[in-house]
Scaffold this motif. Structure first.
Motif, mmCIF file in Angstrom:
data_model
loop_
_atom_site.group_PDB
_atom_site.id
_atom_site.type_symbol
_atom_site.label_atom_id
_atom_site.label_comp_id
_atom_site.label_asym_id
_atom_site.label_seq_id
_atom_site.Cartn_x
_atom_site.Cartn_y
_atom_site.Cartn_z
ATOM 1 N N PHE A 112 42.484 55.593 115.742
ATOM 2 C CA PHE A 112 41.534 54.508 115.510
ATOM 3 C C PHE A 112 42.205 53.146 115.628
ATOM 4 C CE2 PHE A 112 39.924 58.211 113.256
ATOM 5 C CZ PHE A 112 38.633 58.278 113.763
ATOM 6 N N ILE A 113 41.526 52.273 116.359
ATOM 7 C CA ILE A 113 42.011 50.912 116.579
ATOM 8 C C ILE A 113 40.881 49.938 116.257
ATOM 9 C CG2 ILE A 113 42.791 49.266 118.337
ATOM 10 C CD1 ILE A 113 44.226 51.614 119.692
ATOM 11 N N SER A 114 41.223 48.866 115.550
ATOM 12 C CA SER A 114 40.265 47.798 115.245
ATOM 13 C C SER A 114 40.682 46.539 115.988
ATOM 14 C CB SER A 114 40.220 47.506 113.741
ATOM 15 O OG SER A 114 39.614 48.558 113.033
ATOM 16 N N LEU A 115 39.705 45.833 116.551
ATOM 17 C CA LEU A 115 39.952 44.560 117.205
ATOM 18 C C LEU A 115 39.380 43.434 116.357
ATOM 19 C CD1 LEU A 115 38.913 45.408 120.892
ATOM 20 C CD2 LEU A 115 41.132 45.766 119.773
ATOM 21 N N LEU A 116 40.102 42.338 116.276
ATOM 22 C CA LEU A 116 39.603 41.153 115.591
ATOM 23 C C LEU A 116 38.975 40.233 116.626
ATOM 24 C CD1 LEU A 116 39.355 39.554 112.944
ATOM 25 C CD2 LEU A 116 41.584 38.525 113.480
ATOM 26 N N ARG A 117 37.701 39.957 116.407
ATOM 27 C CA ARG A 117 36.923 39.148 117.358
ATOM 28 C C ARG A 117 36.505 37.836 116.694
ATOM 29 N NH1 ARG A 117 31.413 39.368 117.366
ATOM 30 N NH2 ARG A 117 31.452 41.436 116.383
ATOM 31 N N ASP A 118 36.650 36.736 117.461
ATOM 32 C CA ASP A 118 36.229 35.423 116.983
ATOM 33 C C ASP A 118 34.767 35.220 117.359
ATOM 34 O OD1 ASP A 118 35.757 32.755 116.424
ATOM 35 O OD2 ASP A 118 37.670 32.057 117.236
ATOM 36 N N ARG A 119 33.891 35.233 116.368
ATOM 37 C CA ARG A 119 32.458 35.136 116.636
ATOM 38 C C ARG A 119 32.052 33.763 117.164
ATOM 39 N NH1 ARG A 119 29.002 36.231 111.558
ATOM 40 N NH2 ARG A 119 30.594 37.784 111.075
ATOM 41 N N ALA A 120 32.930 32.770 117.050
ATOM 42 C CA ALA A 120 32.609 31.433 117.540
ATOM 43 C C ALA A 120 32.763 31.327 119.059
ATOM 44 C CB ALA A 120 33.502 30.397 116.855
ATOM 45 N N ASP A 122 32.039 32.619 122.908
ATOM 46 C CA ASP A 122 30.928 33.234 123.617
ATOM 47 C C ASP A 122 31.213 34.695 123.946
ATOM 48 O OD1 ASP A 122 29.552 33.863 126.477
ATOM 49 O OD2 ASP A 122 28.327 32.442 125.337
ATOM 50 N N ASP A 123 30.156 35.537 123.853
ATOM 51 C CA ASP A 123 30.301 36.976 124.082
ATOM 52 C C ASP A 123 30.764 37.320 125.491
ATOM 53 O OD1 ASP A 123 29.692 37.696 121.546
ATOM 54 O OD2 ASP A 123 27.655 38.388 121.953
ATOM 55 N N ASN A 124 30.578 36.422 126.438
ATOM 56 C CA ASN A 124 30.987 36.699 127.815
ATOM 57 C C ASN A 124 32.467 36.431 128.056
ATOM 58 O OD1 ASN A 124 28.394 37.467 128.750
ATOM 59 N ND2 ASN A 124 27.793 35.310 128.853
ATOM 60 N N ARG A 125 33.150 35.903 127.076
ATOM 61 C CA ARG A 125 34.570 35.571 127.242
ATOM 62 C C ARG A 125 35.432 36.606 126.523
ATOM 63 N NH1 ARG A 125 35.773 29.708 125.371
ATOM 64 N NH2 ARG A 125 37.838 30.370 126.086
ATOM 65 N N ILE A 126 36.288 37.252 127.270
ATOM 66 C CA ILE A 126 37.117 38.308 126.694
ATOM 67 C C ILE A 126 38.154 37.727 125.727
ATOM 68 C CG2 ILE A 126 38.904 38.332 128.475
ATOM 69 C CD1 ILE A 126 38.719 41.458 128.302
ATOM 70 N N GLU A 127 38.397 36.422 125.827
ATOM 71 C CA GLU A 127 39.366 35.783 124.928
ATOM 72 C C GLU A 127 38.919 35.809 123.472
ATOM 73 O OE1 GLU A 127 38.052 34.332 127.580
ATOM 74 O OE2 GLU A 127 39.723 34.119 129.013
ATOM 75 N N ARG A 128 37.659 36.189 123.229
ATOM 76 C CA ARG A 128 37.200 36.259 121.827
ATOM 77 C C ARG A 128 37.932 37.358 121.054
ATOM 78 N NH1 ARG A 128 33.842 38.891 125.057
ATOM 79 N NH2 ARG A 128 32.768 40.805 124.434
ATOM 80 N N PHE A 129 38.490 38.323 121.772
ATOM 81 C CA PHE A 129 39.294 39.368 121.120
ATOM 82 C C PHE A 129 40.717 38.852 120.983
ATOM 83 C CE2 PHE A 129 35.941 41.661 123.474
ATOM 84 C CZ PHE A 129 35.288 42.211 122.383
ATOM 85 N N GLN A 130 41.214 38.741 119.759
ATOM 86 C CA GLN A 130 42.470 38.044 119.526
ATOM 87 C C GLN A 130 43.588 38.923 118.996
ATOM 88 O OE1 GLN A 130 41.222 34.718 117.062
ATOM 89 N NE2 GLN A 130 40.506 33.599 118.874
#
Length: 199
Positions: A112-120, A122-130
């Motif tokens: 199991f792996i969890s990703l931290l995503r920045d909700r601020a 946009d969903d179309n930008r993969i950079e939201r996963f940090q």
């Protein structure tokens, strides 16, 4: 649990490779999040692969199979399950395995792996996963024995989550730690059903 998970920064190279993988995949029937599910899954796979490479654990890519993602050290079939969150993992969080193909998909282990995503962002930008967090694993017999089954529409009273698909959940504390999983993969030990993410 907090002492046992492994945190990884999601570099530009990791995200670029994940996006290329995701773009090459079809949108799977029954996928709730469509392409986003592919992106999340691909990031988790790459993080796990790099983890094994870093620890010099050999593996074979079986992602073309519907039964497993990898064969680790020529012995252990394994499926990676990745979930994205807007907060870092906590001890009271669960890890999920969908039940739609559970009778067919019977690997030795789930990881199991969890990703931290920045909700601020946009969903179309993969950079939201940090960031990525390797939480640990569980063998399938223990998953079936101790996991809690949820049906579509069920509501988890502990956090208000409504389940959109049937799944089986295990808590963070029920996972085998990353250190112990590495021992298992290297052949230094065998899994015991009462070994959890405590070290």
């Amino acid at each position: 649990m907090a002492k046992s998970y492994r945190k990884r920064e999601l570099t530009k190279e990791i995200l670029q490779e994940a996006e290329e993988r995701a773009n090459s995949l079809p949108i799977f029937k029954g996928s709730h999040r469509k392409r986003q599910a592919n992106v999340v899954g691909c990031i988790g796979e790459i993080v796990f692969e790099k983890f094994l490479q870093e620890k010099k654990i050999p593996y074979t890519d079986h992602r073309d199979s519907t039964e497993r993602d990898y064969l680790v050290n020529g012995t252990f079939s394994l499926e990676v399950k990745t979930k994205d969150r807007t907060v870092a993992p906590r001890k009271d969080f669960d890890n999920s395995v969908p039940l739609y193909n559970h009778d067919h998909q019977r690997p030795n282990y789930y990881y199991f792996i969890s990703l931290l995503r920045d909700r601020a962002i946009d969903d179309n930008r993969i950079e939201r996963f940090q960031k990525a967090f390797l939480m640990g694993g569980i063998d399938i017999d223990t998953l079936d024995r101790v996991g809690r089954v949820w049906k579509p529409g069920d509501v988890d009273p502990s956090n208000g989550t409504t389940f959109w698909t049937a799944c089986i959940n295990v808590s963070m504390t029920q996972l085998v730690s990353n250190s112990d999983m590495l021992d298992i993969f290297s052949g230094a030990s065998s899994c015991s059903n009462d070994r959890t993410a405590s070290s």
